[in-house]
Design a protein around this motif. Structure first.
Motif, mmCIF file in Angstrom:
data_model
loop_
_atom_site.group_PDB
_atom_site.id
_atom_site.type_symbol
_atom_site.label_atom_id
_atom_site.label_comp_id
_atom_site.label_asym_id
_atom_site.label_seq_id
_atom_site.Cartn_x
_atom_site.Cartn_y
_atom_site.Cartn_z
ATOM 1 N N TRP A 39 -22.086 -20.217 17.864
ATOM 2 C CA TRP A 39 -23.038 -21.169 18.133
ATOM 3 C C TRP A 39 -22.506 -21.904 19.230
ATOM 4 N N VAL A 40 -23.457 -22.335 20.231
ATOM 5 C CA VAL A 40 -23.130 -23.091 21.146
ATOM 6 C C VAL A 40 -23.882 -24.554 21.362
ATOM 7 N N ILE A 41 -22.703 -25.358 21.489
ATOM 8 C CA ILE A 41 -23.509 -26.921 21.084
ATOM 9 C C ILE A 41 -23.366 -27.726 22.519
ATOM 10 N N PRO A 42 -24.134 -28.484 22.791
ATOM 11 C CA PRO A 42 -24.073 -29.339 23.974
ATOM 12 C C PRO A 42 -22.881 -30.332 24.041
ATOM 13 N N LYS A 43 -22.164 -30.537 24.735
ATOM 14 C CA LYS A 43 -20.892 -31.252 24.785
ATOM 15 C C LYS A 43 -21.072 -32.695 24.322
ATOM 16 N N ASP A 44 -22.183 -33.169 24.756
ATOM 17 C CA ASP A 44 -22.954 -34.588 24.499
ATOM 18 C C ASP A 44 -23.533 -34.855 23.173
ATOM 19 N N ALA A 45 -23.469 -33.656 22.359
ATOM 20 C CA ALA A 45 -24.199 -34.120 21.051
ATOM 21 C C ALA A 45 -23.616 -34.706 20.171
ATOM 22 N N GLU A 46 -24.505 -35.623 19.536
ATOM 23 C CA GLU A 46 -23.800 -36.446 18.376
ATOM 24 C C GLU A 46 -23.634 -36.039 17.140
ATOM 25 N N LYS A 47 -22.842 -36.398 16.373
ATOM 26 C CA LYS A 47 -22.669 -35.941 14.963
ATOM 27 C C LYS A 47 -23.730 -36.459 14.018
ATOM 28 N N PRO A 48 -24.514 -35.572 13.455
ATOM 29 C CA PRO A 48 -25.680 -36.047 12.553
ATOM 30 C C PRO A 48 -25.033 -36.870 11.307
ATOM 31 N N ALA A 49 -25.967 -37.705 10.646
ATOM 32 C CA ALA A 49 -25.503 -38.720 9.794
ATOM 33 C C ALA A 49 -25.333 -37.916 8.540
ATOM 34 N N ASP A 50 -24.399 -38.147 7.668
ATOM 35 C CA ASP A 50 -24.266 -37.237 6.574
ATOM 36 C C ASP A 50 -25.313 -37.843 5.539
ATOM 37 N N ARG A 51 -26.113 -36.969 5.124
ATOM 38 C CA ARG A 51 -27.209 -37.453 4.036
ATOM 39 C C ARG A 51 -26.647 -37.756 2.979
ATOM 40 N N ARG A 52 -25.358 -37.127 2.363
ATOM 41 C CA ARG A 52 -24.700 -37.633 1.282
ATOM 42 C C ARG A 52 -24.641 -39.143 1.255
ATOM 43 N N LYS A 53 -23.898 -39.427 1.959
ATOM 44 C CA LYS A 53 -23.559 -40.980 2.203
ATOM 45 C C LYS A 53 -24.774 -41.958 2.126
ATOM 46 N N THR A 54 -25.908 -41.172 2.789
ATOM 47 C CA THR A 54 -27.100 -42.237 2.970
ATOM 48 C C THR A 54 -27.735 -42.266 1.753
ATOM 49 N N LYS A 55 -27.866 -41.276 0.963
ATOM 50 C CA LYS A 55 -28.330 -41.193 -0.452
ATOM 51 C C LYS A 55 -27.710 -42.183 -1.403
ATOM 52 N N LYS A 56 -26.245 -42.013 -1.219
ATOM 53 C CA LYS A 56 -25.567 -42.873 -2.107
ATOM 54 C C LYS A 56 -25.838 -44.565 -1.953
ATOM 55 N N LYS A 57 -26.020 -44.763 -0.582
ATOM 56 C CA LYS A 57 -26.020 -46.109 -0.186
ATOM 57 C C LYS A 57 -27.655 -46.673 -0.523
ATOM 58 N N GLN A 58 -28.563 -45.580 -0.376
ATOM 59 C CA GLN A 58 -29.836 -46.031 -0.804
ATOM 60 C C GLN A 58 -30.193 -46.030 -2.320
ATOM 61 N N ILE A 59 -29.551 -45.444 -2.953
ATOM 62 C CA ILE A 59 -29.504 -45.627 -4.452
ATOM 63 C C ILE A 59 -28.857 -46.849 -4.889
ATOM 64 N N LYS A 60 -27.703 -47.210 -4.207
ATOM 65 C CA LYS A 60 -26.958 -48.566 -4.637
ATOM 66 C C LYS A 60 -27.954 -49.790 -4.333
ATOM 67 N N ARG A 61 -28.487 -49.697 -3.035
ATOM 68 C CA ARG A 61 -29.433 -50.838 -2.714
ATOM 69 C C ARG A 61 -30.592 -50.931 -3.821
ATOM 70 N N GLU A 62 -31.057 -49.861 -4.131
ATOM 71 C CA GLU A 62 -32.238 -49.832 -5.146
ATOM 72 C C GLU A 62 -31.737 -50.623 -6.659
ATOM 73 N N VAL A 63 -30.535 -50.215 -6.971
ATOM 74 C CA VAL A 63 -29.982 -50.479 -8.053
ATOM 75 C C VAL A 63 -29.708 -51.970 -8.011
ATOM 76 N N ASP A 64 -29.070 -52.466 -7.009
ATOM 77 C CA ASP A 64 -28.802 -53.889 -6.546
ATOM 78 C C ASP A 64 -30.097 -54.577 -6.482
ATOM 79 N N LYS A 65 -31.174 -54.218 -6.331
ATOM 80 C CA LYS A 65 -32.630 -54.853 -6.258
ATOM 81 C C LYS A 65 -33.048 -54.791 -7.501
#
Length: 70
Positions: A39-65
């Motif tokens: 695999w060859v990756i551009p030097k300036d590529a950004e690390k993708p967001a971790d979807r696992r963390k995003t789901k946890k935050k979204q669930i927490k916001r929904e529960v808090d709401k």
């Protein structure tokens, strides 16, 4: 454009080489491509967001709401 290997990107992003390969296979790193069996990756590529963390935050916001509505 300069490129890095999956191993170099893994060290840069502090994740495993296998995780970088999976991100490439899923098409989550724009501009990454496979050259032979590497695999060859551009030097300036950004690390993708971790979807696992995003789901946890979204669930927490929904529960808090829901809790605040009561």
């Amino acid at each position: 454009m300069e490129y890095l290997s999956a191993k170099e990107v893994a060290e840069k992003w502090n994740i495993s080489r296998r995780r970088v390969q999976v991100l490439c296979e899923e098409g989550r790193i724009p501009g990454a491509f496979k050259l032979s069996d590497v695999w060859v990756i551009p030097k300036d590529a950004e690390k993708p967001a971790d979807r696992r963390k995003t789901k946890k935050k979204q669930i927490k916001r929904e529960v808090d709401k829901l809790v605040s509505e009561d």
